[in-house]
Design a protein around this motif. Structure first.
Motif, PDB file in Angstrom:
ATOM      1  N   SER A  13       0.794  -1.232   0.000  1.00 49.87           N
ATOM      2  CA  SER A  13       0.000   0.000   0.000  1.00 49.87           C
ATOM      3  C   SER A  13       0.828   1.285   0.000  1.00 49.87           C
ATOM      4  O   SER A  13       0.273   2.371   0.025  1.00 49.87           O
ATOM      5  N   ASN A  14       2.146   1.178  -0.031  1.00 48.63           N
ATOM      6  CA  ASN A  14       2.966   2.401  -0.037  1.00 48.63           C
ATOM      7  C   ASN A  14       3.259   2.843  -1.479  1.00 48.63           C
ATOM      8  O   ASN A  14       4.391   2.767  -1.975  1.00 48.63           O
ATOM      9  N   GLY A  15       2.168   3.313  -2.137  1.00 47.24           N
ATOM     10  CA  GLY A  15       2.290   3.727  -3.534  1.00 47.24           C
ATOM     11  C   GLY A  15       3.269   4.881  -3.718  1.00 47.24           C
ATOM     12  O   GLY A  15       4.021   4.912  -4.697  1.00 47.24           O
ATOM     13  N   ASP A  16       3.287   5.815  -2.772  1.00 46.24           N
ATOM     14  CA  ASP A  16       4.172   6.988  -2.923  1.00 46.24           C
ATOM     15  C   ASP A  16       5.628   6.570  -3.063  1.00 46.24           C
ATOM     16  O   ASP A  16       6.348   7.056  -3.933  1.00 46.24           O
ATOM     17  N   LEU A  17       6.039   5.673  -2.172  1.00 47.03           N
ATOM     18  CA  LEU A  17       7.446   5.247  -2.212  1.00 47.03           C
ATOM     19  C   LEU A  17       7.731   4.453  -3.492  1.00 47.03           C
ATOM     20  O   LEU A  17       8.774   4.630  -4.129  1.00 47.03           O
ATOM     21  N   LEU A  18       6.778   3.614  -3.884  1.00 46.74           N
ATOM     22  CA  LEU A  18       7.007   2.822  -5.101  1.00 46.74           C
ATOM     23  C   LEU A  18       7.163   3.731  -6.323  1.00 46.74           C
ATOM     24  O   LEU A  18       8.001   3.470  -7.200  1.00 46.74           O
ATOM     25  N   ILE A  19       6.371   4.790  -6.377  1.00 53.74           N
ATOM     26  CA  ILE A  19       6.471   5.731  -7.512  1.00 53.74           C
ATOM     27  C   ILE A  19       7.876   6.338  -7.542  1.00 53.74           C
ATOM     28  O   ILE A  19       8.534   6.366  -8.588  1.00 53.74           O
ATOM     29  N   LYS A  20       8.354   6.772  -6.370  1.00 55.50           N
ATOM     30  CA  LYS A  20       9.709   7.357  -6.291  1.00 55.50           C
ATOM     31  C   LYS A  20      10.761   6.346  -6.757  1.00 55.50           C
ATOM     32  O   LYS A  20      11.659   6.670  -7.536  1.00 55.50           O
ATOM     33  N   GLN A  21      10.611   5.113  -6.274  1.00 49.27           N
ATOM     34  CA  GLN A  21      11.576   4.062  -6.638  1.00 49.27           C
ATOM     35  C   GLN A  21      11.538   3.791  -8.138  1.00 49.27           C
ATOM     36  O   GLN A  21      12.578   3.618  -8.780  1.00 49.27           O
ATOM     37  N   ALA A  22      10.314   3.778  -8.703  1.00 46.87           N
ATOM     38  CA  ALA A  22      10.172   3.475 -10.134  1.00 46.87           C
ATOM     39  C   ALA A  22      10.815   4.585 -10.970  1.00 46.87           C
ATOM     40  O   ALA A  22      11.455   4.305 -11.996  1.00 46.87           O
ATOM     41  N   LEU A  23      10.663   5.836 -10.525  1.00 47.17           N
ATOM     42  CA  LEU A  23      11.252   6.948 -11.285  1.00 47.17           C
ATOM     43  C   LEU A  23      12.779   6.881 -11.224  1.00 47.17           C
ATOM     44  O   LEU A  23      13.464   7.232 -12.182  1.00 47.17           O
ATOM     45  N   GLU A  24      13.317   6.407 -10.095  1.00 48.49           N
ATOM     46  CA  GLU A  24      14.775   6.309  -9.980  1.00 48.49           C
ATOM     47  C   GLU A  24      15.343   5.093 -10.730  1.00 48.49           C
ATOM     48  O   GLU A  24      16.313   5.213 -11.466  1.00 48.49           O
ATOM     49  N   PHE A  25      14.717   3.913 -10.542  1.00 44.35           N
ATOM     50  CA  PHE A  25      15.329   2.674 -11.065  1.00 44.35           C
ATOM     51  C   PHE A  25      14.798   2.273 -12.447  1.00 44.35           C
ATOM     52  O   PHE A  25      15.349   1.378 -13.071  1.00 44.35           O
ATOM     53  N   LYS A  26      13.704   2.890 -12.883  1.00 51.31           N
ATOM     54  CA  LYS A  26      13.120   2.613 -14.191  1.00 51.31           C
ATOM     55  C   LYS A  26      12.980   1.112 -14.486  1.00 51.31           C
ATOM     56  O   LYS A  26      13.516   0.591 -15.482  1.00 51.31           O
TER      57      LYS A  26
END
Ligand code: NDP
Ligand code: MG
Length: 385
Positions: A39-52
């Protein structure tokens, strides 16, 4: 050399974020192909933008929609739920699945990953507690590596490197003893979740921190060790070691004992699982003898901390007993975190659930899933009463 593709299940958790620290430190060696969250969508979005990554998976429906919108302009695809987890572990680009999900929700993705011939870096100990026999037989059948991330099991695994021909006499799993070490039952009646969440040596997710305070974590680790290292129950002992410097020990048939030591930091076992059989140079903190001139060892108190005794009992009983133990424990820990049950009541309710759920001597995967479901229902009813 091509990069190793990693799928991190539970990327937003304590182990998951530390795994990303390791990947960040070795950009030429590893690639995060898949990241997942609950449920921690915010952190996942940040991670996805960094690690692609190629894909992310979100298991919470509301967060799924949010993450999908936020990543709409990216090349990362966004998948949903258990079906999503099952799909991504099969990707050709993935060579290791690091399972850092908490709880029995990690079981099915692990099974699929093994069947897709992926190596498994396993933090999610509940998978082996629920279905250790089945998982290890699949590991053999599909010829994959099962690389432990849990620090004690990583220690044992490291002690066993180069010892293929040498049978184990005994495994000593070390335990910090948690925040309530030395207390008796009378002193545990009123303890609060805030006290239980204060682990002396490790910073971890809430569920495993409560498990550490109740010694259920050590019980789960005894079960995990039995299956990972193919030993008998009597070959696995627990020794309390409050400093958490000796991460575990193996005694061989000639009486020689090997220990793996280091400061308590999960990044090392995570890194070793990803680099095995190699060791990569890093800048993690080093152990300093003068910080720890004395190390202590003591017997585990299984009368006060019933959960550890219960774990041994379920292992001896076999079949689906440890699966029942795990499901009941997940429910009581959730209830304790919501102030719906007392600290000592947790093991009472687990014991009652163990008596109520039907015993199955040779469970299939479906039997384990059904046992997990029924045990959760019964535990919830017992908590309500
Ligand atoms: P956390 O609670 O910190 O993280 C759990 C992760 O799993 C999060 O990414 C969470 O997502 C996700 N998640 C939770 N529930 C589900 C679900 N039903 N389906 C899919 N994903 C889910 O736990 P830890 O990192 O502490 O522990 C993870 C596992 O590793 C546990 O099995 C634990 O016992 C084991 N372990 C942990 C250690 C540690 O140092 N933390 C040490 C040794 C073992 P979100 O946060 O987005 O909701
Ligand atoms: Mg551990």
């Amino acid at each position: 050399m091509s990069k190793k593709g990693i799928a991190i299940l539970g990327a937003t958790g304590s182990v998951g974020t530390q795994a990303l620290d390791v990947i960040r430190a070795f950009p030429d060696k590893f690639e995060a192909v898949v990241l997942t969250c609950g449920s921690n969508g915010d952190l996942l979005i940040k991670q996805a933008l960094e690690f692609k990554p190629k894909s992310v998976v979100v298991t919470d429906p509301i967060q799924y929609k949010r993450v999908k919108e936020a990543l709409a302009s990216q090349d990362t695809s966004v998948l949903f739920g258990e079906e999503g987890l099952i799909e991504v572990v099969q990707y050709a680009e993935v060579s290791i699945v690091l399972n850092a999900i908490v709880g029995s929700a990690g079981l099915k993705p692990t099974v699929t990953a093994i069947q897709s011939r992926k190596d498994i870096a396993l933090a999610n100990k509940e998978t082996l507690v629920v279905a250790g026999e089945l998982i290890m037989s699949l590991v053999k059948e599909y010829g994959v590596n099962m690389l432990p991330v849990d620090s004690e099991h990583s220690a044992i695994f490291q002690c066993l490197v180069g010892e293929d021909q040498n049978p184990i006499e005994k495994i000593y799993v070390t335990a910090s003893g948690g925040p309530f070490r030395g207390r008796k039952r009378g002193e545990l009646l009123q303890v609060t979740k805030a006290e239980a969440l204060k682990h002396p040596n490790w910073s971890m997710g809430a569920k495993i921190t409560i498990d550490s305070a109740s010694l259920m974590n050590k019980g789960l680790e005894v079960i995990e060790a039995k299956w990972l290292f193919d030993v008998t129950i009597d070959q696995v002992d627990v020794i309390v070691h409050p400093e958490s410097i000796v991460h575990s020990l193996v005694q061989f048939k000639d009486g020689s004992m090997k220990a793996q030591m280091g400061v308590p930091d999960m990044k090392l076992p995570i890194q070793y699982a990803l680099t095995y059989p190699d060791r990569f140079e890093n800048n993690f903190d080093r152990f300093n003898f003068m910080d720890y001139p004395t190390l202590h060892f003591e017997k585990a108190d299984m009368e006060t901390f019933r959960n550890l005794a219960l774990a041994y009992e379920t292992l001896r009983a076999g079949g689906n007993k440890s699966c029942i133990l795990n499901a009941a424990n997940e429910v009581v820990v959730g209830a304790f975190l919501e102030d719906n049950i007392g600290f000592l009541e947790m093991s009472d309710v687990i014991e009652q659930t163990l008596d109520k759920v039907e015993f199955i001597a040779n469970p299939s995967l479906e039997d384990y899933m059904e046992t997990d479901r029924i045990a959760r229902l019964i535990t919830k009813e017992l908590i309500k009463d």
